[in-house]
Scaffold this motif. Structure first.
Motif, mmCIF file in Angstrom:
data_model
loop_
_atom_site.group_PDB
_atom_site.id
_atom_site.type_symbol
_atom_site.label_atom_id
_atom_site.label_comp_id
_atom_site.label_asym_id
_atom_site.label_seq_id
_atom_site.Cartn_x
_atom_site.Cartn_y
_atom_site.Cartn_z
ATOM 1 N N MET A 1 17.766 5.754 7.626
ATOM 2 C CA MET A 1 16.596 4.897 7.599
ATOM 3 C C MET A 1 15.343 5.745 7.789
ATOM 4 N N LEU A 2 14.317 5.370 7.077
ATOM 5 C CA LEU A 2 13.062 6.111 7.102
ATOM 6 C C LEU A 2 11.960 5.298 7.767
ATOM 7 N N SER A 3 10.941 5.984 8.229
ATOM 8 C CA SER A 3 9.691 5.353 8.630
ATOM 9 C C SER A 3 8.598 6.019 7.810
ATOM 10 N N CYS A 4 7.512 5.298 7.567
ATOM 11 C CA CYS A 4 6.443 5.849 6.737
ATOM 12 C C CYS A 4 5.116 5.226 7.131
ATOM 13 N N GLU A 5 4.043 5.913 6.746
ATOM 14 C CA GLU A 5 2.699 5.430 7.031
ATOM 15 C C GLU A 5 1.783 5.817 5.882
ATOM 16 N N GLY A 6 0.883 4.917 5.509
ATOM 17 C CA GLY A 6 -0.084 5.223 4.467
ATOM 18 C C GLY A 6 -1.340 4.393 4.632
ATOM 19 N N ARG A 7 -2.465 4.962 4.218
ATOM 20 C CA ARG A 7 -3.753 4.269 4.291
ATOM 21 C C ARG A 7 -4.369 4.224 2.905
ATOM 22 N N SER A 8 -5.053 3.143 2.605
ATOM 23 C CA SER A 8 -5.745 2.948 1.333
ATOM 24 C C SER A 8 -4.766 3.100 0.170
ATOM 25 N N ALA A 9 -4.996 4.043 -0.743
ATOM 26 C CA ALA A 9 -4.065 4.221 -1.863
ATOM 27 C C ALA A 9 -2.694 4.690 -1.369
ATOM 28 N N GLY A 10 -2.656 5.357 -0.229
ATOM 29 C CA GLY A 10 -1.367 5.709 0.379
ATOM 30 C C GLY A 10 -0.621 4.464 0.833
ATOM 31 N N GLY A 11 -1.369 3.450 1.243
ATOM 32 C CA GLY A 11 -0.772 2.163 1.588
ATOM 33 C C GLY A 11 -0.182 1.488 0.364
ATOM 34 N N LEU A 12 -0.805 1.714 -0.787
ATOM 35 C CA LEU A 12 -0.254 1.215 -2.046
ATOM 36 C C LEU A 12 1.104 1.851 -2.311
ATOM 37 N N LEU A 13 1.186 3.157 -2.133
ATOM 38 C CA LEU A 13 2.453 3.866 -2.324
ATOM 39 C C LEU A 13 3.530 3.344 -1.375
ATOM 40 N N ILE A 14 3.170 3.161 -0.112
ATOM 41 C CA ILE A 14 4.133 2.672 0.871
ATOM 42 C C ILE A 14 4.538 1.235 0.535
ATOM 43 N N GLY A 15 3.578 0.386 0.192
ATOM 44 C CA GLY A 15 3.890 -1.000 -0.169
ATOM 45 C C GLY A 15 4.824 -1.091 -1.364
ATOM 46 N N ALA A 16 4.554 -0.290 -2.381
ATOM 47 C CA ALA A 16 5.417 -0.281 -3.566
ATOM 48 C C ALA A 16 6.805 0.241 -3.210
#
Length: 76
Positions: free
Chosen positions: A1-16
């Motif tokens: 299992m992974l954990s991840c974090e992203g903001r702005s366009a990085g949040g787009l990557l994480i959401g996708a």
């Protein structure tokens, strides 16, 4: 299992990513995520939007719109 974090366009990557393979993630933190890709990128009155069409593609054109809809977190 992974954990991840992203903001702005990085949040787009994480959401996708978490939409496409939720079984891989235990935790995801999205800070001010850019998740409404299709609506935001279609509106040329939003500052910087039309300038981003070179990099992201113009969703007012069917081929780009369809592509964006495939990964847009708000639409999946």
């Amino acid at each position: 299992m992974l954990s991840c974090e992203g903001r702005s366009a990085g949040g787009l990557l994480i959401g996708a990513s978490i939409n496409q393979a939720p079984e891989l993630f235990k935790c995801a933190i999205l800070g001010v995520p850019f998740v409404d890709v299709a609506v935001t990128m279609t509106d040329s009155t939003i500052p910087l939007t039309s300038g981003e069409w070179v990099e992201w593609g113009n969703p007012n054109e069917e081929k780009y719109h369809q592509y964006m809809m495939e990964y847009s977190p708000m639409n999946n």
